[in-house]
Design an enzyme around this catalytic site. Structure first.
Site, PDB file in Angstrom:
ATOM      1  N   ARG A   1       0.836  -1.199   0.000  1.00 53.10           N
ATOM      2  CA  ARG A   1       0.000   0.000   0.000  1.00 53.10           C
ATOM      3  C   ARG A   1       0.871   1.248   0.000  1.00 53.10           C
ATOM      4  O   ARG A   1       0.548   2.244  -0.661  1.00 53.10           O
ATOM      5  CB  ARG A   1      -0.942   0.009   1.218  1.00 53.10           C
ATOM      6  CG  ARG A   1      -2.014  -1.071   1.162  1.00 53.10           C
ATOM      7  CD  ARG A   1      -2.976  -0.966   2.337  1.00 53.10           C
ATOM      8  NE  ARG A   1      -3.798   0.223   2.264  1.00 53.10           N
ATOM      9  CZ  ARG A   1      -4.558   0.668   3.259  1.00 53.10           C
ATOM     10  NH1 ARG A   1      -4.585   0.018   4.415  1.00 53.10           N
ATOM     11  NH2 ARG A   1      -5.296   1.749   3.112  1.00 53.10           N
TER      12      ARG A   1
ATOM     13  N   CYS B   1      -1.080   5.854   9.232  1.00 49.11           N
ATOM     14  CA  CYS B   1      -1.453   4.547   8.678  1.00 49.11           C
ATOM     15  C   CYS B   1      -2.577   4.786   7.692  1.00 49.11           C
ATOM     16  O   CYS B   1      -2.561   5.774   6.964  1.00 49.11           O
ATOM     17  CB  CYS B   1      -1.836   3.588   9.798  1.00 49.11           C
ATOM     18  SG  CYS B   1      -3.217   4.182  10.819  1.00 49.11           S
TER      19      CYS B   1
END
Length: 284
Positions: A180, A239
């Site tokens: 990611r 995050c």
């Protein structure tokens, strides 16, 4: 104060003269809606069995505000959070222990919020329910209301501009999975990639492979030293939505390194097409 507690230590304190308030924060990120499956139900998991005396706290309603431009799990309204904690029996002068199903992300979010809101004595059950070797209960306690009043500022907090600046002036860690970070895949948010200047540091590497307990302090310290945290003037973490990033802040705290959390994280950053996005393995 050590921010984590073992199951053995918790059993001893729970039987002692000053038992901690126990918060069960079972939750997990799920893509079940996209797959057509039912989402994870933390309340049902709690009802099926929890550590005796624990009170269930719902992450989405008590530990986060409504999703929107501020991200998928923005900080909750302070008054809403405070009221939820008081209903759970949290008082300013009494110890609190938080746990979840074992992954640790949700419990870390509760730990971070309580510490950020000024509670002086909050610990995270290392390994969560998986580490608890004692009996489970299906009784739902009715705790006496607590007196906890949030006073934000107990831990450092970043907004989007602060995260961008810290990526240039200090060390900004991206706690998501490496794929990611690189932008190879993005299963949740509208854009893949990372904040320019951020360094990849997946939260999953704070624990041993296949385990739910944190690595020993010495190994965490070595990990963060390799990433540059020991020498950085300031350290920040983000995050996907400010949940797993709290686990990284907790891991850094175990290693003795203070760190700020960008609570809006990638879900907020990527919602604004004007913000720059980096892709690939390099920070820039």
């Amino acid at each position: 104060m050590n921010p984590i507690i073992t199951a053995t230590e918790l059993a001893g304190e729970s039987a002692g003269p000053r038992p901690p308030v126990l918060l069960d924060v079972r939750w997990q990120l799920t893509l079940a809606k996209a797959a057509g499956a039912a989402p994870f139900d933390g309340r049902a998991a709690y009802a099926a069995g929890h550590i005796p005396g624990a009170v269930y706290v719902d992450l989405d309603s008590a530990l986060a505000g409504p999703p929107g431009r501020g991200g998928r799990h923005p900080l909750p309204d302070v008054e809403v959070f405070g009221a939820a904690m008081r209903r759970a029996g949290v008082s300013g002068g009494a110890p609190v222990v938080v746990y979840d199903g074992g992954q640790g992300w949700a419990a870390a979010r509760a730990w971070w919020l309580l510490r950020w809101a000024g509670h002086p004595d909050v610990r995270f059950l290392d390994g969560g329910l998986d580490a608890w070797g004692g009996p489970l209960s299906t009784d739902v306690p009715a705790p006496e209301p607590g007196d906890f009043t949030p006073v934000p500022g107990g831990l450092p907090l970043l907004d989007a501009d602060g995260a961008a600046a810290l990526a240039r002036s200090g060390l900004l860690l991206d706690a998501r999975a490496a794929e990611r970070y690189r932008g190879d895949v993005e299963p949740v948010d509208p854009v893949g990639g990372h904040i320019p200047g951020a360094v990849s540091a997946p939260t999953t590497q704070n624990v041993s492979e296949g385990a739910t307990t944190f690595l020993p302090k010495e190994k965490l310290s070595a990990r963060f030293k390799r990433l540059g945290a020991a020498d950085a003037p300031e350290v920040g973490v983000y995050c996907g939505s400010g949940v797993s990033g709290a686990h990284q802040v907790l891991a850094l705290a175990i290693a003795g390194i203070p760190a700020a959390l960008y609570a809006g994280s990638w879900s907020e950053w990527s919602s604004d097409p004007a913000r720059p996005v980096a892709t690939g393995p390099d920070p820039q």
